[in-house]
Design a protein around this motif. Structure first.
Motif, mmCIF file in Angstrom:
data_model
loop_
_atom_site.group_PDB
_atom_site.id
_atom_site.type_symbol
_atom_site.label_atom_id
_atom_site.label_comp_id
_atom_site.label_asym_id
_atom_site.label_seq_id
_atom_site.Cartn_x
_atom_site.Cartn_y
_atom_site.Cartn_z
ATOM 1 N N ASP A 96 1.056 -1.395 0.328
ATOM 2 C CA ASP A 96 -0.061 -0.124 0.160
ATOM 3 C C ASP A 96 0.948 1.533 -0.169
ATOM 4 O OD1 ASP A 96 -2.414 -1.586 0.123
ATOM 5 O OD2 ASP A 96 -2.523 -1.312 2.461
ATOM 6 N N LYS A 97 0.266 2.125 -0.563
ATOM 7 C CA LYS A 97 1.211 3.642 -0.717
ATOM 8 C C LYS A 97 1.273 4.271 0.751
ATOM 9 C CE LYS A 97 1.259 4.301 -4.783
ATOM 10 N NZ LYS A 97 0.800 5.396 -5.732
ATOM 11 N N SER A 98 0.315 3.538 1.382
ATOM 12 C CA SER A 98 0.550 4.824 2.518
ATOM 13 C C SER A 98 2.106 4.071 3.879
ATOM 14 C CB SER A 98 -0.808 3.999 3.666
ATOM 15 O OG SER A 98 -1.058 2.511 3.840
ATOM 16 N N GLU A 99 1.978 2.623 3.882
ATOM 17 C CA GLU A 99 3.843 1.887 3.535
ATOM 18 C C GLU A 99 4.425 1.855 3.311
ATOM 19 O OE1 GLU A 99 5.339 -0.671 6.456
ATOM 20 O OE2 GLU A 99 3.438 -0.083 7.095
ATOM 21 N N SER A 100 4.639 2.540 2.420
ATOM 22 C CA SER A 100 5.826 3.094 1.292
ATOM 23 C C SER A 100 5.997 3.875 2.317
ATOM 24 C CB SER A 100 5.347 3.058 -0.069
ATOM 25 O OG SER A 100 5.140 1.647 -0.995
ATOM 26 N N LEU A 101 4.986 5.426 1.918
ATOM 27 C CA LEU A 101 5.864 7.006 2.583
ATOM 28 C C LEU A 101 6.001 7.083 4.178
ATOM 29 C CD1 LEU A 101 3.830 7.691 0.701
ATOM 30 C CD2 LEU A 101 2.189 9.329 2.225
ATOM 31 N N ARG A 102 5.764 5.697 4.658
ATOM 32 C CA ARG A 102 5.941 5.192 6.025
ATOM 33 C C ARG A 102 7.629 4.597 6.582
ATOM 34 N NH1 ARG A 102 1.197 2.332 7.169
ATOM 35 N NH2 ARG A 102 -0.242 3.505 8.414
ATOM 36 N N ARG A 103 7.971 4.302 5.543
ATOM 37 C CA ARG A 103 9.144 3.784 5.296
ATOM 38 C C ARG A 103 10.070 4.727 4.572
ATOM 39 N NH1 ARG A 103 9.251 -2.457 2.834
ATOM 40 N NH2 ARG A 103 7.603 -3.695 4.096
ATOM 41 N N ILE A 104 9.466 5.458 3.863
ATOM 42 C CA ILE A 104 10.443 6.675 3.149
ATOM 43 C C ILE A 104 10.795 7.785 4.256
ATOM 44 C CG2 ILE A 104 10.276 8.942 1.614
ATOM 45 C CD1 ILE A 104 8.240 6.754 -0.544
ATOM 46 N N ALA A 105 9.323 7.617 5.271
ATOM 47 C CA ALA A 105 9.878 9.089 6.677
ATOM 48 C C ALA A 105 10.795 8.569 6.680
ATOM 49 C CB ALA A 105 8.229 9.018 6.878
ATOM 50 N N LYS A 106 10.585 7.090 7.039
ATOM 51 C CA LYS A 106 11.605 6.501 8.424
ATOM 52 C C LYS A 106 13.084 5.960 7.981
ATOM 53 C CE LYS A 106 12.548 2.131 11.335
ATOM 54 N NZ LYS A 106 11.590 0.506 11.026
ATOM 55 N N ASP A 107 13.383 6.239 6.400
ATOM 56 C CA ASP A 107 14.297 6.088 5.836
ATOM 57 C C ASP A 107 15.194 7.594 5.980
ATOM 58 O OD1 ASP A 107 14.143 3.610 5.973
ATOM 59 O OD2 ASP A 107 14.788 3.682 3.481
ATOM 60 N N LEU A 108 14.960 8.594 5.990
ATOM 61 C CA LEU A 108 14.960 9.834 5.459
ATOM 62 C C LEU A 108 14.687 10.779 7.223
ATOM 63 C CD1 LEU A 108 12.913 11.320 2.490
ATOM 64 C CD2 LEU A 108 15.059 10.232 2.713
ATOM 65 N N GLY A 109 14.181 10.130 7.950
ATOM 66 C CA GLY A 109 14.426 10.804 9.536
ATOM 67 C C GLY A 109 13.951 11.900 10.015
ATOM 68 N N ILE A 110 12.523 11.961 8.776
ATOM 69 C CA ILE A 110 11.856 12.932 9.443
ATOM 70 C C ILE A 110 9.917 12.523 10.284
ATOM 71 C CG2 ILE A 110 12.299 13.558 7.280
ATOM 72 C CD1 ILE A 110 10.354 13.830 5.657
ATOM 73 N N ALA A 111 9.637 13.493 10.162
ATOM 74 C CA ALA A 111 7.850 12.951 10.256
ATOM 75 C C ALA A 111 7.683 12.855 9.007
ATOM 76 C CB ALA A 111 6.681 14.384 10.874
ATOM 77 N N VAL A 112 6.246 11.636 9.241
ATOM 78 C CA VAL A 112 5.225 11.418 7.594
ATOM 79 C C VAL A 112 4.349 12.076 7.621
ATOM 80 C CG1 VAL A 112 3.434 10.356 9.122
ATOM 81 C CG2 VAL A 112 4.432 8.872 7.065
ATOM 82 N N GLU A 113 4.154 13.575 8.253
ATOM 83 C CA GLU A 113 3.319 14.653 8.150
ATOM 84 C C GLU A 113 4.467 15.184 6.759
ATOM 85 O OE1 GLU A 113 2.228 12.853 11.797
ATOM 86 O OE2 GLU A 113 3.721 13.181 11.216
ATOM 87 N N ALA A 114 5.047 15.755 7.433
ATOM 88 C CA ALA A 114 6.271 16.279 6.138
ATOM 89 C C ALA A 114 6.507 15.850 4.928
ATOM 90 C CB ALA A 114 7.604 16.594 7.293
ATOM 91 N N LEU A 115 5.567 14.429 4.411
ATOM 92 C CA LEU A 115 5.742 14.296 2.853
ATOM 93 C C LEU A 115 4.161 15.467 2.653
ATOM 94 C CD1 LEU A 115 6.431 10.007 3.926
ATOM 95 C CD2 LEU A 115 7.569 12.450 3.710
ATOM 96 N N VAL A 116 4.455 15.008 1.468
ATOM 97 C CA VAL A 116 3.244 15.676 0.150
ATOM 98 C C VAL A 116 3.311 13.976 -0.982
ATOM 99 C CG1 VAL A 116 2.574 16.932 -1.293
ATOM 100 C CG2 VAL A 116 3.467 17.459 0.853
ATOM 101 N N LEU A 117 1.872 13.237 -1.306
ATOM 102 C CA LEU A 117 2.017 12.831 -2.390
ATOM 103 C C LEU A 117 1.627 13.393 -3.635
ATOM 104 C CD1 LEU A 117 2.038 9.618 -3.028
ATOM 105 C CD2 LEU A 117 0.380 9.348 -3.020
ATOM 106 N N VAL A 118 1.992 12.871 -4.760
ATOM 107 C CA VAL A 118 1.525 13.441 -6.066
ATOM 108 C C VAL A 118 1.618 11.785 -7.026
ATOM 109 C CG1 VAL A 118 1.772 14.473 -8.020
ATOM 110 C CG2 VAL A 118 3.015 15.502 -5.701
ATOM 111 N N ASP A 119 0.216 12.124 -6.704
ATOM 112 C CA ASP A 119 -0.449 10.517 -7.106
ATOM 113 C C ASP A 119 -1.552 11.280 -8.537
ATOM 114 O OD1 ASP A 119 -1.487 7.820 -8.268
ATOM 115 O OD2 ASP A 119 -0.061 7.462 -6.361
ATOM 116 N N ASP A 120 -2.134 10.127 -9.810
ATOM 117 C CA ASP A 120 -3.258 10.121 -10.127
ATOM 118 C C ASP A 120 -3.807 9.751 -9.758
ATOM 119 O OD1 ASP A 120 -2.875 7.899 -12.696
ATOM 120 O OD2 ASP A 120 -1.215 7.624 -11.358
#
Length: 375
Positions: A87-111
Protein backbone atom coordinates in the motif's frame (compact mmCIF):
# COMPACT_ATOMS: atom_id res chain seq x y z
CA UNK A 1 -2.45 25.06 -1.97
CA UNK A 2 -4.08 28.21 -0.57
CA UNK A 3 -3.24 28.64 3.12
CA UNK A 4 -0.75 25.77 3.03
CA UNK A 5 2.51 26.24 4.91
CA UNK A 6 5.44 25.18 2.70
CA UNK A 7 7.69 25.09 5.79
CA UNK A 8 5.94 21.84 6.71
CA UNK A 9 6.94 20.14 3.43
CA UNK A 10 10.26 18.33 3.58
CA UNK A 11 9.77 15.69 0.88
CA UNK A 12 7.46 15.28 -2.11
CA UNK A 13 6.75 11.64 -2.96
CA UNK A 14 5.98 10.92 -6.61
CA UNK A 15 3.99 8.10 -8.15
CA UNK A 16 5.46 6.72 -11.39
CA UNK A 17 2.84 5.39 -13.84
CA UNK A 18 0.52 8.17 -14.94
CA UNK A 19 2.34 10.75 -12.83
CA UNK A 20 6.07 10.90 -13.45
CA UNK A 21 5.51 9.39 -16.90
CA UNK A 22 2.48 8.63 -19.06
CA UNK A 23 2.75 4.88 -19.61
CA UNK A 24 2.80 1.82 -17.33
CA UNK A 25 6.38 0.66 -16.84
CA UNK A 26 5.65 -3.08 -16.46
CA UNK A 27 3.72 -3.08 -19.76
CA UNK A 28 6.49 -1.67 -21.92
CA UNK A 29 7.63 -4.25 -24.54
CA UNK A 30 11.32 -3.79 -23.66
CA UNK A 31 13.33 -2.95 -20.56
CA UNK A 32 13.31 0.67 -21.63
CA UNK A 33 11.40 2.79 -19.11
CA UNK A 34 8.77 5.32 -20.23
CA UNK A 35 10.08 8.83 -20.81
CA UNK A 36 9.48 11.10 -17.80
CA UNK A 37 7.33 14.16 -18.31
CA UNK A 38 9.66 17.17 -18.66
CA UNK A 39 7.42 19.35 -16.51
CA UNK A 40 7.61 16.84 -13.65
CA UNK A 41 11.42 16.67 -13.78
CA UNK A 42 11.50 20.48 -13.85
CA UNK A 43 9.23 20.58 -10.79
CA UNK A 44 11.47 18.11 -8.92
CA UNK A 45 14.52 20.22 -9.72
CA UNK A 46 12.76 23.43 -8.66
CA UNK A 47 11.82 21.85 -5.34
CA UNK A 48 15.37 20.56 -4.81
CA UNK A 49 16.69 24.10 -5.34
CA UNK A 50 14.52 25.13 -2.39
CA UNK A 51 15.67 22.29 -0.16
CA UNK A 52 12.67 19.99 -0.69
CA UNK A 53 13.55 16.33 -1.22
CA UNK A 54 11.83 13.97 -3.67
CA UNK A 55 11.12 10.26 -3.35
CA UNK A 56 9.07 7.59 -5.14
CA UNK A 57 6.13 5.50 -3.99
CA UNK A 58 4.89 3.25 -6.80
CA UNK A 59 2.68 0.16 -6.66
CA UNK A 60 4.57 -1.81 -9.30
CA UNK A 61 7.08 -4.61 -9.73
CA UNK A 62 10.29 -4.01 -7.74
CA UNK A 63 12.24 -4.65 -10.95
CA UNK A 64 11.10 -1.20 -12.12
CA UNK A 65 13.39 0.34 -9.53
CA UNK A 66 16.26 -1.82 -10.78
CA UNK A 67 15.60 -0.57 -14.30
CA UNK A 68 15.46 2.99 -13.02
CA UNK A 69 19.01 2.55 -11.71
CA UNK A 70 20.05 2.32 -15.34
CA UNK A 71 18.79 5.87 -15.83
CA UNK A 72 21.03 7.75 -13.34
CA UNK A 73 19.98 11.14 -14.68
CA UNK A 74 16.48 10.31 -13.38
CA UNK A 75 17.26 8.03 -10.43
CA UNK A 76 19.61 10.53 -8.75
CA UNK A 77 16.72 12.90 -8.19
CA UNK A 78 15.06 10.55 -5.68
CA UNK A 79 15.91 9.52 -2.13
CA UNK A 80 14.66 6.39 -0.34
CA UNK A 81 12.42 5.26 -3.25
CA UNK A 82 9.80 2.56 -2.67
CA UNK A 83 8.61 0.42 -5.59
CA UNK A 84 6.57 -2.65 -4.59
CA UNK A 85 3.02 -3.95 -4.42
CA UNK A 86 2.53 -2.72 -0.85
CA UNK A 87 0.00 0.00 0.00
CA UNK A 88 1.09 3.57 -0.65
CA UNK A 89 0.58 4.44 3.02
CA UNK A 90 3.14 1.80 4.00
CA UNK A 91 5.58 3.07 1.39
CA UNK A 92 5.27 6.58 2.80
CA UNK A 93 5.92 5.32 6.32
CA UNK A 94 9.11 3.64 5.13
CA UNK A 95 10.25 6.73 3.24
CA UNK A 96 9.75 8.90 6.33
CA UNK A 97 11.66 6.41 8.48
CA UNK A 98 14.56 6.14 6.01
CA UNK A 99 14.85 9.92 5.74
CA UNK A 100 14.45 10.47 9.47
CA UNK A 101 11.53 12.89 9.11
CA UNK A 102 7.94 12.90 10.30
CA UNK A 103 5.46 11.28 7.93
CA UNK A 104 3.43 14.51 8.15
CA UNK A 105 6.32 16.26 6.36
CA UNK A 106 5.54 14.29 3.18
CA UNK A 107 3.35 15.29 0.24
CA UNK A 108 2.15 12.60 -2.19
CA UNK A 109 1.63 13.38 -5.89
CA UNK A 110 -0.44 10.62 -7.50
CA UNK A 111 -2.83 10.49 -10.46
CA UNK A 112 -5.00 7.82 -8.81
CA UNK A 113 -7.90 9.08 -6.64
CA UNK A 114 -7.95 5.66 -4.97
CA UNK A 115 -4.28 5.84 -3.94
CA UNK A 116 -4.72 9.40 -2.65
CA UNK A 117 -7.78 8.36 -0.66
CA UNK A 118 -5.95 5.36 0.85
CA UNK A 119 -3.14 7.61 2.08
CA UNK A 120 -5.54 10.27 3.37
CA UNK A 121 -7.46 7.62 5.32
CA UNK A 122 -4.46 5.90 6.92
CA UNK A 123 -2.09 8.90 7.15
CA UNK A 124 -4.40 11.87 7.74
CA UNK A 125 -1.46 14.22 8.32
CA UNK A 126 -0.12 13.70 4.77
CA UNK A 127 -1.20 16.10 2.03
CA UNK A 128 -2.04 14.45 -1.33
CA UNK A 129 -2.11 16.13 -4.73
CA UNK A 130 -3.06 15.22 -8.28
CA UNK A 131 -0.41 15.90 -10.95
CA UNK A 132 -2.32 18.97 -12.14
CA UNK A 133 -1.87 20.48 -8.64
CA UNK A 134 1.94 20.58 -8.95
CA UNK A 135 2.08 24.18 -10.30
CA UNK A 136 0.17 25.35 -7.21
CA UNK A 137 2.64 23.44 -5.02
CA UNK A 138 5.55 25.24 -6.66
CA UNK A 139 3.78 28.59 -6.36
CA UNK A 140 3.53 28.12 -2.59
CA UNK A 141 7.33 28.33 -2.38
CA UNK A 142 7.70 31.48 -4.48
CA UNK A 143 9.21 34.45 -2.70
CA UNK A 144 10.51 32.44 0.25
CA UNK A 145 14.12 32.87 1.35
CA UNK A 146 16.44 30.03 0.36
CA UNK A 147 19.40 29.41 2.66
CA UNK A 148 22.69 27.80 1.59
CA UNK A 149 21.71 24.78 3.69
CA UNK A 150 18.46 24.51 1.74
CA UNK A 151 20.30 24.45 -1.57
CA UNK A 152 22.62 21.75 -0.22
CA UNK A 153 19.93 19.65 1.47
CA UNK A 154 19.49 17.06 -1.27
CA UNK A 155 23.24 16.52 -1.57
CA UNK A 156 23.55 16.16 2.20
CA UNK A 157 20.78 13.60 2.34
CA UNK A 158 22.64 11.64 -0.34
CA UNK A 159 25.71 11.78 1.88
CA UNK A 160 23.50 10.51 4.67
CA UNK A 161 22.60 7.49 2.54
CA UNK A 162 26.33 6.78 2.27
CA UNK A 163 26.69 7.06 6.05
CA UNK A 164 23.81 4.67 6.56
CA UNK A 165 25.27 2.15 4.13
CA UNK A 166 28.67 2.35 5.84
CA UNK A 167 27.02 1.90 9.21
CA UNK A 168 25.26 -1.26 8.03
CA UNK A 169 28.60 -2.67 6.83
CA UNK A 170 30.51 -1.66 9.97
CA UNK A 171 31.35 -4.66 12.12
CA UNK A 172 31.69 -2.88 15.48
CA UNK A 173 29.20 -1.31 17.86
CA UNK A 174 27.12 1.79 17.14
CA UNK A 175 29.38 3.92 19.36
CA UNK A 176 32.50 2.53 17.66
CA UNK A 177 31.02 3.49 14.31
CA UNK A 178 30.25 7.02 15.48
CA UNK A 179 33.80 7.35 16.80
CA UNK A 180 35.15 6.10 13.45
CA UNK A 181 33.07 8.77 11.71
CA UNK A 182 35.27 11.43 13.39
CA UNK A 183 32.29 13.62 14.28
CA UNK A 184 33.03 17.28 15.05
CA UNK A 185 30.64 19.87 16.48
CA UNK A 186 31.51 23.58 16.47
CA UNK A 187 29.44 25.94 18.62
CA UNK A 188 29.51 29.72 18.66
CA UNK A 189 27.62 32.97 18.34
CA UNK A 190 25.63 33.09 15.12
CA UNK A 191 27.35 34.90 12.27
CA UNK A 192 25.09 37.21 10.21
CA UNK A 193 24.95 34.74 7.33
CA UNK A 194 23.83 31.97 9.73
CA UNK A 195 20.74 33.80 11.01
CA UNK A 196 18.49 32.77 8.07
CA UNK A 197 19.38 29.14 8.74
CA UNK A 198 18.57 29.59 12.45
CA UNK A 199 15.16 30.98 11.48
CA UNK A 200 14.67 28.02 9.15
CA UNK A 201 15.44 25.56 11.95
CA UNK A 202 12.88 27.28 14.17
CA UNK A 203 10.24 26.91 11.46
CA UNK A 204 11.01 23.46 10.08
CA UNK A 205 12.23 21.31 12.98
CA UNK A 206 9.77 19.43 15.16
CA UNK A 207 11.44 16.38 16.72
CA UNK A 208 14.27 18.37 18.29
CA UNK A 209 12.51 21.68 18.95
CA UNK A 210 11.96 22.78 22.53
CA UNK A 211 9.33 25.48 22.14
CA UNK A 212 8.16 26.10 18.58
CA UNK A 213 9.18 29.75 18.76
CA UNK A 214 8.18 31.40 15.47
CA UNK A 215 10.88 32.73 13.14
CA UNK A 216 9.54 36.30 13.48
CA UNK A 217 9.63 36.12 17.27
CA UNK A 218 13.09 34.54 17.17
CA UNK A 219 14.40 37.33 14.93
CA UNK A 220 12.89 39.96 17.25
CA UNK A 221 14.31 38.45 20.42
CA UNK A 222 17.74 37.75 18.93
CA UNK A 223 18.08 41.45 18.12
CA UNK A 224 16.97 42.60 21.58
CA UNK A 225 19.24 43.59 24.45
CA UNK A 226 20.51 40.80 26.66
CA UNK A 227 19.90 38.03 24.12
CA UNK A 228 22.33 36.01 22.03
CA UNK A 229 21.81 33.53 19.23
CA UNK A 230 24.08 30.49 19.12
CA UNK A 231 24.50 28.06 16.25
CA UNK A 232 26.10 24.63 15.95
CA UNK A 233 27.86 23.26 12.87
CA UNK A 234 28.71 19.60 12.41
CA UNK A 235 31.04 17.63 10.15
CA UNK A 236 32.47 14.12 9.93
CA UNK A 237 34.66 12.06 7.61
CA UNK A 238 31.88 12.02 5.01
CA UNK A 239 31.52 15.80 4.80
CA UNK A 240 29.81 18.80 6.38
CA UNK A 241 26.27 18.80 7.75
CA UNK A 242 26.28 22.62 7.78
CA UNK A 243 24.43 24.50 10.52
CA UNK A 244 22.40 21.87 12.35
CA UNK A 245 21.41 23.67 15.55
CA UNK A 246 20.25 27.02 16.90
CA UNK A 247 19.69 28.25 20.45
CA UNK A 248 18.41 31.59 21.64
CA UNK A 249 19.92 32.54 25.02
CA UNK A 250 18.31 35.17 27.26
CA UNK A 251 20.89 36.65 29.66
CA UNK A 252 18.87 39.59 30.99
CA UNK A 253 19.24 37.97 34.40
CA UNK A 254 22.99 37.15 34.63
CA UNK A 255 22.34 34.64 37.41
CA UNK A 256 19.86 32.60 35.36
CA UNK A 257 20.57 31.91 31.71
CA UNK A 258 17.33 31.09 29.93
CA UNK A 259 16.89 29.35 26.56
CA UNK A 260 13.53 30.24 24.92
CA UNK A 261 14.40 28.04 21.93
CA UNK A 262 16.65 25.05 21.30
CA UNK A 263 16.22 23.55 17.83
CA UNK A 264 18.25 20.99 15.89
CA UNK A 265 17.93 19.30 12.53
CA UNK A 266 16.43 15.83 12.57
CA UNK A 267 19.38 14.75 10.40
CA UNK A 268 21.57 14.59 13.51
CA UNK A 269 19.09 12.75 15.72
CA UNK A 270 20.70 9.86 17.59
CA UNK A 271 24.26 11.15 17.20
CA UNK A 272 24.65 13.11 20.41
CA UNK A 273 24.73 16.55 18.78
CA UNK A 274 21.64 17.83 20.58
CA UNK A 275 23.02 16.73 23.95
CA UNK A 276 26.46 18.17 23.22
CA UNK A 277 24.98 21.53 22.16
CA UNK A 278 22.83 21.73 25.30
CA UNK A 279 25.63 20.65 27.65
CA UNK A 280 28.09 23.16 26.18
CA UNK A 281 25.56 25.97 26.65
CA UNK A 282 25.21 24.93 30.29
CA UNK A 283 28.97 25.03 30.78
CA UNK A 284 29.16 28.40 29.04
CA UNK A 285 26.47 29.74 31.38
CA UNK A 286 28.39 28.60 34.46
CA UNK A 287 31.60 30.12 33.14
CA UNK A 288 29.73 33.42 32.75
CA UNK A 289 28.70 33.31 36.41
CA UNK A 290 25.13 31.99 36.14
CA UNK A 291 23.73 29.86 38.97
CA UNK A 292 20.84 28.27 37.10
CA UNK A 293 20.02 27.24 33.57
CA UNK A 294 16.49 27.27 32.15
CA UNK A 295 14.88 25.96 28.96
CA UNK A 296 11.39 26.78 27.72
CA UNK A 297 9.54 23.62 26.72
CA UNK A 298 6.28 23.38 24.82
CA UNK A 299 5.42 19.66 24.73
CA UNK A 300 4.07 18.38 21.41
CA UNK A 301 3.36 14.99 19.88
CA UNK A 302 6.57 15.35 17.83
CA UNK A 303 9.19 16.52 20.34
CA UNK A 304 9.31 13.57 22.75
CA UNK A 305 13.01 13.14 21.91
CA UNK A 306 13.72 16.70 23.04
CA UNK A 307 11.73 16.21 26.25
CA UNK A 308 13.74 13.08 27.09
CA UNK A 309 16.99 14.93 26.44
CA UNK A 310 16.04 17.80 28.75
CA UNK A 311 15.10 15.40 31.51
CA UNK A 312 18.35 13.45 31.10
CA UNK A 313 20.20 16.77 31.39
CA UNK A 314 18.71 17.28 34.84
CA UNK A 315 16.17 19.95 33.89
CA UNK A 316 12.91 19.85 35.83
CA UNK A 317 9.76 21.96 35.79
CA UNK A 318 10.21 25.19 37.76
CA UNK A 319 8.08 25.60 40.89
CA UNK A 320 5.41 28.27 40.70
CA UNK A 321 6.66 31.54 42.16
CA UNK A 322 4.92 34.90 42.68
CA UNK A 323 4.87 36.89 39.42
CA UNK A 324 5.82 33.89 37.30
CA UNK A 325 3.25 32.40 34.93
CA UNK A 326 3.53 30.28 31.78
CA UNK A 327 3.30 33.58 29.87
CA UNK A 328 6.12 35.24 31.81
CA UNK A 329 8.89 32.74 32.21
CA UNK A 330 11.88 33.36 34.51
CA UNK A 331 14.44 35.36 32.59
CA UNK A 332 11.77 37.40 30.75
CA UNK A 333 11.93 41.05 31.69
CA UNK A 334 8.74 42.44 33.31
CA UNK A 335 6.54 44.26 30.84
CA UNK A 336 7.92 42.49 27.76
CA UNK A 337 5.89 40.25 25.48
CA UNK A 338 6.12 36.53 26.29
CA UNK A 339 8.61 34.58 24.19
CA UNK A 340 6.51 31.46 23.90
CA UNK A 341 2.99 30.10 23.80
CA UNK A 342 0.84 29.98 26.97
CA UNK A 343 1.08 26.18 27.14
CA UNK A 344 4.88 26.30 27.50
CA UNK A 345 6.66 25.38 30.73
CA UNK A 346 10.02 26.41 32.13
CA UNK A 347 12.49 23.66 33.04
CA UNK A 348 15.39 24.57 35.32
CA UNK A 349 18.49 23.08 36.91
CA UNK A 350 21.32 24.29 39.09
CA UNK A 351 24.72 24.85 37.52
CA UNK A 352 26.55 23.92 40.72
CA UNK A 353 28.20 20.54 40.94
CA UNK A 354 28.98 18.22 38.05
CA UNK A 355 27.55 19.01 34.65
CA UNK A 356 26.79 16.35 32.02
CA UNK A 357 29.46 15.74 29.39
CA UNK A 358 29.04 15.32 25.61
CA UNK A 359 29.30 11.80 24.18
CA UNK A 360 32.97 10.71 24.08
CA UNK A 361 32.87 10.05 20.33
CA UNK A 362 31.89 13.65 19.52
CA UNK A 363 34.64 16.28 19.43
CA UNK A 364 33.20 19.65 20.52
CA UNK A 365 34.90 23.01 19.98
CA UNK A 366 33.81 26.63 20.35
CA UNK A 367 34.18 29.60 18.04
CA UNK A 368 34.92 33.09 19.33
CA UNK A 369 31.91 34.39 21.22
CA UNK A 370 31.48 37.78 19.62
CA UNK A 371 28.46 38.62 21.71
CA UNK A 372 30.52 38.58 24.93
CA UNK A 373 32.32 41.70 23.77
CA UNK A 374 29.01 43.37 22.90
CA UNK A 375 27.11 42.51 26.09
Amino acid sequence: MTGYDPDSVKCVVWDLDGTLWDDIAVETPTDELPTPRPEMLAAIDALAARGVLSSIASRSAPTVLDRLAGRPEVRERFLAPQVSWQDKSESLRRIAKDLGIAVEALVLVDDSPYERAEVEALLPGVRTLAPEDVPALLAAFEGREVTPESRERVRRYRTEETRRAEGERFSGSREEFLRWCDMRLTIGAAAPDEIPRALELAARTHRLNSSGLTPDRLRELAASEGHALYTARMADRFGSYGVIGAALVDRTDPAAWSVPLLALSCRVAGRGAAAAFLFRLMRRAREAGADTFQVTLRPTDANLEMRILLRQAGLRRADDTPGTTPDTAPGTAPGTAPATAPDAAVLVRSLHGDLPEPPPYLHVTEQDHREDAEA
